[in-house]
Design a protein around this motif. Sequence first.
Motif, short mmCIF file in Angstrom:
data_model
loop_
_atom_site.label_atom_id
_atom_site.label_comp_id
_atom_site.label_asym_id
_atom_site.label_seq_id
_atom_site.Cartn_x
_atom_site.Cartn_y
_atom_site.Cartn_z
N ASN A 57 15.20 27.94 18.50
CA ASN A 57 15.14 26.92 17.36
C ASN A 57 16.14 25.85 17.46
OD1 ASN A 57 12.61 28.04 16.53
ND2 ASN A 57 13.60 29.53 15.02
N GLU B 46 11.54 22.51 15.32
CA GLU B 46 11.02 21.44 14.48
C GLU B 46 9.36 22.01 14.25
OE1 GLU B 46 11.11 18.00 17.01
OE2 GLU B 46 13.11 17.44 16.42
N ARG B 47 8.67 22.38 14.96
CA ARG B 47 7.45 23.10 15.05
C ARG B 47 7.40 24.18 13.81
NH1 ARG B 47 7.01 22.50 20.72
NH2 ARG B 47 7.39 24.87 20.85
N THR C 27 15.49 22.42 18.16
CA THR C 27 14.54 22.12 19.27
C THR C 27 13.31 21.79 18.86
OG1 THR C 27 14.07 24.26 19.40
CG2 THR C 27 16.10 23.72 20.73
N SER C 28 12.34 21.34 19.63
CA SER C 28 11.05 20.98 19.45
C SER C 28 10.53 22.28 18.75
CB SER C 28 10.16 20.33 20.48
OG SER C 28 10.24 21.43 21.59
N LYS C 29 10.86 23.46 19.36
CA LYS C 29 10.27 24.68 18.85
C LYS C 29 10.66 24.81 17.19
CE LYS C 29 10.30 29.64 19.39
NZ LYS C 29 10.93 30.85 20.26
N ARG D 151 21.55 21.41 17.81
CA ARG D 151 20.60 20.78 17.67
C ARG D 151 19.28 21.46 17.35
NH1 ARG D 151 19.63 15.67 21.72
NH2 ARG D 151 19.34 17.57 22.87
#
Length: 197
Positions: A150, A165-166, A161-163, A159
Amino acid sequence: MKQQLIRLLKAILMCVFFCLLIGGFVSISLHLGLLTSQKTFLYRLLILTGVCCVVFIAVSAVVFWKRESILGIDFSFSVLCVGLASLFMALFFALGPMTIERSYTIYSLAYLNDYNDVYSYEEIRNQFVTGYVDAGATQKRIDEQVAIGNLEQIDGGYRITSKGERLVALFRIVETVFPVPDESSIYPDEVREGEIS
């Protein structure tokens, strides 16, 4: 009706038996330090529970390979009881040991219990920040999120990650369905250095 009650009693007893076995196995595994490479405690608990579930189903398959049933219990009945026991224990671990490991409330109560005195709000807050947050809890949570994927470490910082954010988006959807009393955990205010009050 009598046969159904007997079957229900057997199911309850088998589920309790499997719960005790799973609890014993997970407890012994934690004391032996199994899966310590898994930084997220909840995942470690769930993996060990899953291992138990698979092992018990495999043992049931072997036991019922040549026999249709034993004492009125067949393979599907056994698998159902193992599955129910595994689900119950996963819920227990998420609400029990996991809470002990992560809860601000439990930490504060334990502190007040061990050092029985009257403390002001500021003293309790400072003890929590110094004794819990600054003493490694924050870094542990960051390390867990990096291990899960994450967060990513970049140039000495972190920072999302896109995971990650999902996951936040999913939690916000869940929160709209089951609103929490304090939304600051899911919609936090920005805090700048030196602004903590």
